[in-house]
Design an enzyme around this catalytic site. Structure first.
Site, PDB file in Angstrom:
ATOM      1  N   SER A 133      -3.324  -1.471 -10.921  1.00 50.41           N
ATOM      2  CA  SER A 133      -4.186  -0.246 -10.611  1.00 50.41           C
ATOM      3  C   SER A 133      -5.126  -0.352 -11.840  1.00 50.41           C
ATOM      4  O   SER A 133      -6.275   0.435 -11.902  1.00 50.41           O
ATOM      5  CB  SER A 133      -3.414   1.043 -10.644  1.00 50.41           C
ATOM      6  OG  SER A 133      -2.646   1.204 -11.462  1.00 50.41           O
ATOM      7  N   HIS A 167      -5.121  -3.569  -4.137  1.00 41.73           N
ATOM      8  CA  HIS A 167      -4.748  -2.334  -4.373  1.00 41.73           C
ATOM      9  C   HIS A 167      -4.371  -1.270  -3.516  1.00 41.73           C
ATOM     10  O   HIS A 167      -5.527  -0.959  -2.788  1.00 41.73           O
ATOM     11  CB  HIS A 167      -5.700  -1.882  -5.601  1.00 41.73           C
ATOM     12  CG  HIS A 167      -5.414  -0.480  -6.203  1.00 41.73           C
ATOM     13  ND1 HIS A 167      -6.333   0.363  -6.973  1.00 41.73           N
ATOM     14  CD2 HIS A 167      -4.068  -0.019  -6.529  1.00 41.73           C
ATOM     15  CE1 HIS A 167      -5.757   1.394  -7.246  1.00 41.73           C
ATOM     16  NE2 HIS A 167      -4.184   1.216  -7.290  1.00 41.73           N
ATOM     17  N   GLU A 179      -7.993  -1.426  -1.817  1.00 41.17           N
ATOM     18  CA  GLU A 179      -8.981  -1.827  -2.616  1.00 41.17           C
ATOM     19  C   GLU A 179      -9.052  -3.237  -3.179  1.00 41.17           C
ATOM     20  O   GLU A 179      -7.907  -3.896  -3.450  1.00 41.17           O
ATOM     21  CB  GLU A 179      -9.238  -1.071  -3.831  1.00 41.17           C
ATOM     22  CG  GLU A 179     -10.510  -1.083  -4.578  1.00 41.17           C
ATOM     23  CD  GLU A 179     -10.437   0.046  -5.753  1.00 41.17           C
ATOM     24  OE1 GLU A 179      -9.143   0.450  -6.397  1.00 41.17           O
ATOM     25  OE2 GLU A 179     -11.234   0.576  -6.212  1.00 41.17           O
ATOM     26  N   ASN A 217      -9.873   4.411  -9.520  1.00 46.44           N
ATOM     27  CA  ASN A 217      -9.224   5.055 -10.528  1.00 46.44           C
ATOM     28  C   ASN A 217     -10.531   5.256 -11.718  1.00 46.44           C
ATOM     29  O   ASN A 217     -10.307   6.389 -12.577  1.00 46.44           O
ATOM     30  CB  ASN A 217      -8.199   3.946 -11.260  1.00 46.44           C
ATOM     31  CG  ASN A 217      -6.928   4.265 -10.541  1.00 46.44           C
ATOM     32  OD1 ASN A 217      -6.738   5.440 -10.168  1.00 46.44           O
ATOM     33  ND2 ASN A 217      -6.224   3.260 -10.342  1.00 46.44           N
TER      34      ASN A 217
HETATM   35  N1  CAA Z   1       6.498   7.185   1.596  1.00 49.65           N
HETATM   36  C1  CAA Z   1       6.276   7.159   3.111  1.00 49.65           C
HETATM   37  N2  CAA Z   1       5.901   8.154   3.753  1.00 49.65           N
HETATM   38  C2  CAA Z   1       5.550   9.285   3.242  1.00 49.65           C
HETATM   39  C3  CAA Z   1       6.195   9.450   1.678  1.00 49.65           C
HETATM   40  C4  CAA Z   1       6.510   8.417   1.011  1.00 49.65           C
HETATM   41  N3  CAA Z   1       6.848   8.454  -0.293  1.00 49.65           N
HETATM   42  N4  CAA Z   1       5.848  10.743   1.371  1.00 49.65           N
HETATM   43  C5  CAA Z   1       5.326  11.373   2.721  1.00 49.65           C
HETATM   44  N5  CAA Z   1       5.382  10.469   3.589  1.00 49.65           N
HETATM   45  C6  CAA Z   1       4.948  10.930   4.870  1.00 49.65           C
HETATM   46  C7  CAA Z   1       6.108  11.744   5.727  1.00 49.65           C
HETATM   47  O1  CAA Z   1       6.804  11.074   6.224  1.00 49.65           O
HETATM   48  C8  CAA Z   1       4.809  12.199   6.677  1.00 49.65           C
HETATM   49  O2  CAA Z   1       4.904  11.123   7.707  1.00 49.65           O
HETATM   50  P1  CAA Z   1       4.823  11.863   9.451  1.00 49.65           P
HETATM   51  O3  CAA Z   1       3.290  12.101   9.414  1.00 49.65           O
HETATM   52  O4  CAA Z   1       4.996  10.673  10.004  1.00 49.65           O
HETATM   53  O5  CAA Z   1       5.720  12.864   9.381  1.00 49.65           O
HETATM   54  C9  CAA Z   1       3.621  12.094   6.061  1.00 49.65           C
HETATM   55  O6  CAA Z   1       3.566  11.320   4.943  1.00 49.65           O
HETATM   56  C10 CAA Z   1       3.231  13.647   5.576  1.00 49.65           C
HETATM   57  O7  CAA Z   1       4.127  13.982   4.767  1.00 49.65           O
HETATM   58  P2  CAA Z   1       4.813  15.676   4.585  1.00 49.65           P
HETATM   59  O8  CAA Z   1       4.511  16.267   5.812  1.00 49.65           O
HETATM   60  O9  CAA Z   1       5.966  15.664   3.897  1.00 49.65           O
HETATM   61  O10 CAA Z   1       3.969  16.173   3.385  1.00 49.65           O
HETATM   62  P3  CAA Z   1       2.239  16.293   3.360  1.00 49.65           P
HETATM   63  O11 CAA Z   1       1.650  16.695   4.601  1.00 49.65           O
HETATM   64  O12 CAA Z   1       2.142  17.569   2.100  1.00 49.65           O
HETATM   65  O13 CAA Z   1       1.745  15.172   2.830  1.00 49.65           O
HETATM   66  C11 CAA Z   1       1.101  13.432   1.138  1.00 49.65           C
HETATM   67  C12 CAA Z   1       2.232  14.511   1.661  1.00 49.65           C
HETATM   68  C13 CAA Z   1       0.822  12.279   2.433  1.00 49.65           C
HETATM   69  C14 CAA Z   1       1.720  12.523  -0.090  1.00 49.65           C
HETATM   70  C15 CAA Z   1      -0.309  14.302   0.919  1.00 49.65           C
HETATM   71  O14 CAA Z   1      -0.087  15.108   0.046  1.00 49.65           O
HETATM   72  C16 CAA Z   1      -0.981  13.243   0.371  1.00 49.65           C
HETATM   73  O15 CAA Z   1      -1.986  12.543   0.892  1.00 49.65           O
HETATM   74  N6  CAA Z   1      -1.630  13.532  -1.081  1.00 49.65           N
HETATM   75  C17 CAA Z   1      -2.460  12.657  -1.782  1.00 49.65           C
HETATM   76  C18 CAA Z   1      -1.887  11.381  -2.025  1.00 49.65           C
HETATM   77  C19 CAA Z   1      -2.847  10.425  -2.941  1.00 49.65           C
HETATM   78  O16 CAA Z   1      -3.860  10.781  -3.372  1.00 49.65           O
HETATM   79  N7  CAA Z   1      -2.257   9.209  -3.042  1.00 49.65           N
HETATM   80  C20 CAA Z   1      -3.029   8.149  -3.734  1.00 49.65           C
HETATM   81  C21 CAA Z   1      -2.616   8.252  -5.108  1.00 49.65           C
HETATM   82  S1  CAA Z   1      -3.488   7.087  -6.086  1.00 49.65           S
HETATM   83  C22 CAA Z   1      -2.630   5.598  -6.219  1.00 49.65           C
HETATM   84  O17 CAA Z   1      -1.637   5.464  -5.522  1.00 49.65           O
HETATM   85  C23 CAA Z   1      -3.247   4.487  -6.777  1.00 49.65           C
HETATM   86  C24 CAA Z   1      -3.324   4.415  -8.334  1.00 49.65           C
HETATM   87  O18 CAA Z   1      -3.842   3.451  -8.861  1.00 49.65           O
HETATM   88  C25 CAA Z   1      -2.923   5.428  -8.954  1.00 49.65           C
END
Ligand code: CAA
Length: 315
Positions: A133, A167, A179, A217
């Site tokens: 990342s 990424h 990415e 990032n």
């Molecule tokens: N693995 C797989 N699936 C997951 C999961 C995980 N760890 N956590 C949640 N999910 C799935 C759930 O199973 C659910 O799937 P369905 O639609 O099939 O039911 C779906 O995601 C939605 O989950 P929830 O209903 O439990 O919860 P939510 O609606 O609050 O969503 C979230 C959770 C998807 C994490 C949402 O809050 C979100 O999009 N958050 C932002 C995440 C983000 O920005 N990620 C990028 C981070 S940066 C990065 O990764 C890169 C870096 O370089 C730092």
């Protein structure tokens, strides 16, 4: 075989690391891209076991929600093959992966060792991708030279050309972006094939030059860092900072909850990399972020960050 298979040519995929990211990548490769053989590799047998159990859990959830039939889930499970180390990625003298994606610890030294070992084990035709990342993909590519390759030989020149950054975002099965970051050395056909592969995994692909933080990032981390400084300065409570962004701007999570989700150690590492490599004060990590990492408060994975996470909410 699934869409784009002819373009990317990946019939066997190796994934290094069976943590959240590696497992998620193996999952979309098996379920979406339907790669016939997905070799999930981890040096730790306990972590590998945990990764496979989570793969099963994701499949069972998709079946219970009607997103997959039981037959489709069984077929995806049959594509997954846990393996215990890089040498095991080479199945036989004429059977080895066309692509390997590394999703190991975010450390240059660890990645250099892995890419050196991949280059020594697998043929020059294998695409080698890193899920880093923030680390320079060009630096990682420079380490993809087989141990016995002489300086200036074809192997030493060609080795780094098949390396690039792919990424993915957490949670991989949910987030729609990949990415793509070519290293300075990457050849164009490798970029095209990796792009096609990420699309076959159901992702939208954006390209970035190999600069610290890439695009994602470079934008996300200063935003999170500013939210932490806003808390540090006592401008508002953690709950109100997060609510502001959730309800005011429609973000699925507030920046402090997102920092916990990503891992505070990871956020600090990325900020430090961007700060060190650009010498630009706008990337200076918040002191509070550093102190929380000093305390071992890494966010969701350690049970404590800006918020508390009981053990049953952690993956
Ligand atoms: N693995 C797989 N699936 C997951 C999961 C995980 N760890 N956590 C949640 N999910 C799935 C759930 O199973 C659910 O799937 P369905 O639609 O099939 O039911 C779906 O995601 C939605 O989950 P929830 O209903 O439990 O919860 P939510 O609606 O609050 O969503 C979230 C959770 C998807 C994490 C949402 O809050 C979100 O999009 N958050 C932002 C995440 C983000 O920005 N990620 C990028 C981070 S940066 C990065 O990764 C890169 C870096 O370089 C730092």
């Amino acid at each position: 075989m699934a869409v784009n298979a002819a373009k990317h040519g990946v019939k066997t995929l190796g994934v290094i690391g069976s943590g959240q990211m590696g497992l998620g990548i193996a999952f979309v490769a098996a379920v979406k891209a339907q790669v016939p053989k997905v070799l999930l590799c981890d040096a730790s047998p306990a972590q590998l076991k945990k990764g496979v159990a989570f793969f099963d859990k994701l499949l069972a959830k998709d079946v219970s929600k009607g997103k997959l039939t039981q037959e489709e889930a069984d077929a995806a499970k049959a594509r997954l093959h846990p393996v215990d180390g890089i040498p095991a990625l080479k199945l036989s003298s004429d059977d080895s992966p066309q692509m390997v994606i590394e999703a190991a610890t975010e450390s240059l030294a660890v990645k250099q060792k892995i890419f050196g070992s991949l280059a020594s084990t697998l043929p020059l035709s294998t695409i080698l991708a890193t899920n880093t990342s923030s680390i320079s993909v060009t630096k990682i590519a420079a380490s993809a030279i087989a141990e016995n390759a002489k300086a200036g030989s074809e192997d030493a020149i060609e080795g780094p050309k098949r390396v690039l950054g792919l990424h993915f975002f957490n949670p991989v099965p949910v987030m729609k972006l990949v990415e793509l970051i070519p290293a300075l050395q990457t050849s164009k056909d490798i970029v095209d094939r990796a792009h096609a592969f990420a699309e076959a995994c159901g992702k939208t692909v954006t390209h970035s030059t190999d600069v610290p933080g890439f695009v994602s990032n470079r934008l996300l981390m200063p935003f999170i860092n500013e939210a932490i400084m806003t808390l540090e300065k006592g401008i508002s409570s953690k709950e109100d900072i997060d609510t502001c962004l959730r309800f005011g701007m429609g973000h699925p999570m507030g920046p402090l909850a997102l920092a916990d989700f990503i891992g505070l150690d990871t956020c600090l590492y990325i900020m430090e990399t961007m700060y060190r490599e650009t010498c630009d004060s706008k990337y200076r990590p918040s002191v509070l972020l550093g102190r929380m990492v000093d305390a071992g408060w890494y966010g969701k994975k350690s049970g404590k960050g800006f918020y508390d996470y009981p053990s049953d909410t952690r993956v």
